[in-house]
Design a protein around this motif. Structure first.
Motif, short mmCIF file in Angstrom:
data_model
loop_
_atom_site.label_atom_id
_atom_site.label_comp_id
_atom_site.label_asym_id
_atom_site.label_seq_id
_atom_site.Cartn_x
_atom_site.Cartn_y
_atom_site.Cartn_z
N ALA A 4 0.86 -1.18 0.00
CA ALA A 4 0.00 0.00 0.00
C ALA A 4 0.90 1.23 0.00
CB ALA A 4 -0.91 -0.01 1.23
N LEU A 5 0.61 2.18 -0.87
CA LEU A 5 1.49 3.33 -0.99
C LEU A 5 0.73 4.59 -1.35
CD1 LEU A 5 3.33 3.18 -4.44
CD2 LEU A 5 1.64 1.48 -3.78
N ARG A 29 2.00 -7.04 9.42
CA ARG A 29 1.81 -5.67 8.93
C ARG A 29 3.08 -4.86 9.21
NH1 ARG A 29 -3.44 -5.61 12.47
NH2 ARG A 29 -2.79 -7.77 12.74
N PHE A 30 3.55 -4.13 8.20
CA PHE A 30 4.80 -3.38 8.34
C PHE A 30 4.64 -1.97 7.78
CE2 PHE A 30 5.91 -7.87 7.63
CZ PHE A 30 6.61 -8.14 8.81
N ILE A 31 5.36 -1.05 8.39
CA ILE A 31 5.49 0.30 7.84
C ILE A 31 6.97 0.52 7.54
CG2 ILE A 31 5.46 1.22 10.23
CD1 ILE A 31 4.60 3.93 8.99
N ALA A 32 7.28 0.82 6.30
CA ALA A 32 8.66 1.06 5.89
C ALA A 32 9.02 2.50 6.20
CB ALA A 32 8.83 0.77 4.40
N HIS A 33 9.94 2.67 7.13
CA HIS A 33 10.28 4.02 7.58
C HIS A 33 11.71 4.00 8.11
CE1 HIS A 33 9.73 8.04 9.06
NE2 HIS A 33 10.02 7.69 10.30
N LEU A 34 12.46 5.02 7.79
CA LEU A 34 13.85 5.13 8.24
C LEU A 34 13.98 6.36 9.13
CD1 LEU A 34 16.61 3.73 7.88
CD2 LEU A 34 17.07 5.32 6.00
N GLN A 89 3.00 -16.14 5.11
CA GLN A 89 2.06 -15.28 5.81
C GLN A 89 1.33 -14.39 4.80
OE1 GLN A 89 1.65 -15.39 9.28
NE2 GLN A 89 3.07 -17.12 9.22
N ASN A 90 0.33 -13.69 5.28
CA ASN A 90 -0.30 -12.64 4.49
C ASN A 90 0.27 -11.31 4.96
OD1 ASN A 90 -1.85 -14.56 3.23
ND2 ASN A 90 -3.65 -14.23 4.50
N TYR A 91 0.88 -10.56 4.03
CA TYR A 91 1.62 -9.36 4.40
C TYR A 91 0.95 -8.09 3.86
CZ TYR A 91 5.24 -13.06 4.18
OH TYR A 91 5.95 -14.23 4.28
N THR A 92 1.11 -7.02 4.64
CA THR A 92 0.83 -5.67 4.15
C THR A 92 2.02 -4.80 4.51
OG1 THR A 92 -1.59 -5.84 4.38
CG2 THR A 92 -0.64 -3.63 4.32
N VAL A 93 2.57 -4.11 3.52
CA VAL A 93 3.63 -3.14 3.76
C VAL A 93 3.14 -1.79 3.27
CG1 VAL A 93 6.03 -2.50 3.35
CG2 VAL A 93 5.38 -4.92 3.35
N HIS A 119 -2.15 -0.04 15.48
CA HIS A 119 -2.90 -1.10 14.79
C HIS A 119 -2.01 -2.27 14.38
CE1 HIS A 119 -6.86 0.84 14.63
NE2 HIS A 119 -6.19 1.97 14.55
N GLY A 120 -0.92 -2.47 15.10
CA GLY A 120 -0.12 -3.68 14.93
C GLY A 120 0.89 -3.68 13.82
N PHE A 121 1.22 -2.52 13.26
CA PHE A 121 2.25 -2.44 12.23
C PHE A 121 3.63 -2.33 12.88
CE2 PHE A 121 -1.43 -1.46 9.77
CZ PHE A 121 -1.11 -1.66 8.44
N GLU A 122 4.56 -3.11 12.38
CA GLU A 122 5.94 -3.03 12.85
C GLU A 122 6.75 -2.14 11.92
OE1 GLU A 122 7.85 -6.67 14.57
OE2 GLU A 122 6.29 -7.65 13.38
N MET A 123 7.58 -1.29 12.51
CA MET A 123 8.44 -0.43 11.70
C MET A 123 9.64 -1.23 11.19
SD MET A 123 10.15 3.26 12.65
CE MET A 123 8.54 3.91 13.15
#
Length: 236
Positions: free
Chosen positions: A77-78, A157-162, A179-183, A202-206
Motif C-alpha cells: 500500500a502506498l 503488517r509493516f510500515i517502511a520508515h527510516l 504469511q499474508n503481508y501488508t507493507v 494497529h499492529g504495524f511493525e516499523m
C-alpha cells in the motif's frame, strides 16, 4: 502460442472486447488456431479458435489447468507519486515479480489525490501475460490513510520508515514465511508522526528496506521482492 486474458472465461468460452479485437484484427487468428487463455484467477485454458470477429472470438476449450496460489499473499500500500509514469512502472514490475494487491492511499503529504485505475489495470494485465502468470493482482484506491489503516487485518503488517537515530530491523529479518503481508510506503514527504503512531496502534511493525533513502515506487518494489526472498530462503 498466443496468450490472452479473459475474466469469467469459464462462462463465456470466448474472448470479448479488447482481447477479441486483438485476436481478430492484430493477430488475425483464424478457425483452428491454438491459443491459451487465463482468467486471472489461477486457471489456464488451452483452446482452439472456432470463429473470430473484432467483437467476439469463440473458442473450444481443449484442456484446463489450475495453478495453485502461492502460500503467502502480498499487499503493498502506498501514497501515489505526482508522476504517474513512476506508479505505472511499479505496477508493471510488481506484477511481473508477483503481487496480490496494490492499494493507494492519501496522507497529509500526498502529492496526488486521484488515480487512473483503468490504465493501471491494463498495465497489470499486460505484465501478467508477459510474465506467464495466471493471477491478476487487485489494484484499488483505499482513500484516506487514517481510515484505511484500521481495516488492515493481514497476519503481518509493516510500515517502511527510516527514522533518525535508531534504525529498525530490515524487512527481510522481520517477516516470517507463508504469511499474508501488508507493507505501507509513504509519500516523498514521508509520513507524519501522527500517521506513524496510528500504524503502531494497529499492529504495524516499523522496518527498513536498506540504509539509503528510496523513492516511493522503488521502496514499494523492494518490499515486494524482499517478501518473495523471505519465502524463497525458507524453502532452501
Amino acid at each position: 502460442m498466443h496468450l490472452f486474458y479473459q475474466p469469467n472465461f469459464s462462462e463465456l468460452s470466448a474472448l470479448i472486447e479488447d482481447e477479441a479485437f486483438h485476436a481478430a484484427k492484430v493477430l488475425r487468428l483464424r478457425e483452428g488456431e491454438a491459443v491459451r487463455v487465463t482468467d486471472g484467477q489461477g486457471s489456464w485454458y488451452d483452446a482452439v479458435v472456432q470463429s473470430s470477429t473484432p467483437k467476439r472470438c469463440n473458442l473450444k476449450v481443449v484442456q484446463q489447468t489450475v495453478q495453485h496460489p502461492r502460500p503467502f499473499r502480498i499487499e503493498v500500500a502506498l501514497a501515489p507519486t505526482k508522476n504517474m509514469d513512476r506508479i505505472e512502472w511499479f505496477v508493471e514490475k510488481a506484477t511481473e515479480i508477483g503481487i496480490d494487491t496494490v492499494s493507494f492511499f492519501y496522507t497529509k503529504h500526498s502529492e496526488r489525490r486521484n488515480m487512473k485505475l483503468e490504465r493501471l489495470h491494463k498495465i497489470a494485465v499486460s505484465a501478467m501475460k508477459q510474465s506467464l502468470q495466471a493471477f491478476l493482482p487487485q489494484i484499488r484506491e483505499v482513500g484516506d490513510f487514517g481510515k484505511y489503516i484500521p481495516t488492515v487485518n493481514t497476519t503481518q503488517r509493516f510500515i517502511a520508515h527510516l527514522p533518525e537515530g535508531k534504525i529498525p530491523a530490515h524487512l527481510l529479518k522481520k517477516a516470517s514465511p507463508e504469511q499474508n503481508y501488508t507493507v505501507v510506503i509513504g509519500p516523498e514527504g514521508d509520513f507524519t508522526e501522527a500517521e506513524i503512531q496510528l500504524t503502531q496502534q494497529h499492529g504495524f511493525e516499523m522496518v527498513t528496506l536498506g540504509n539509503t533513502r528510496l523513492r516511493t515506487e522503488t521502496a514499494a518494489l523492494v518490499a515486494c521482492q524482499t517478501l518473495h526472498l523471505v519465502n524463497i530462503i525458507s524453502q532452501s
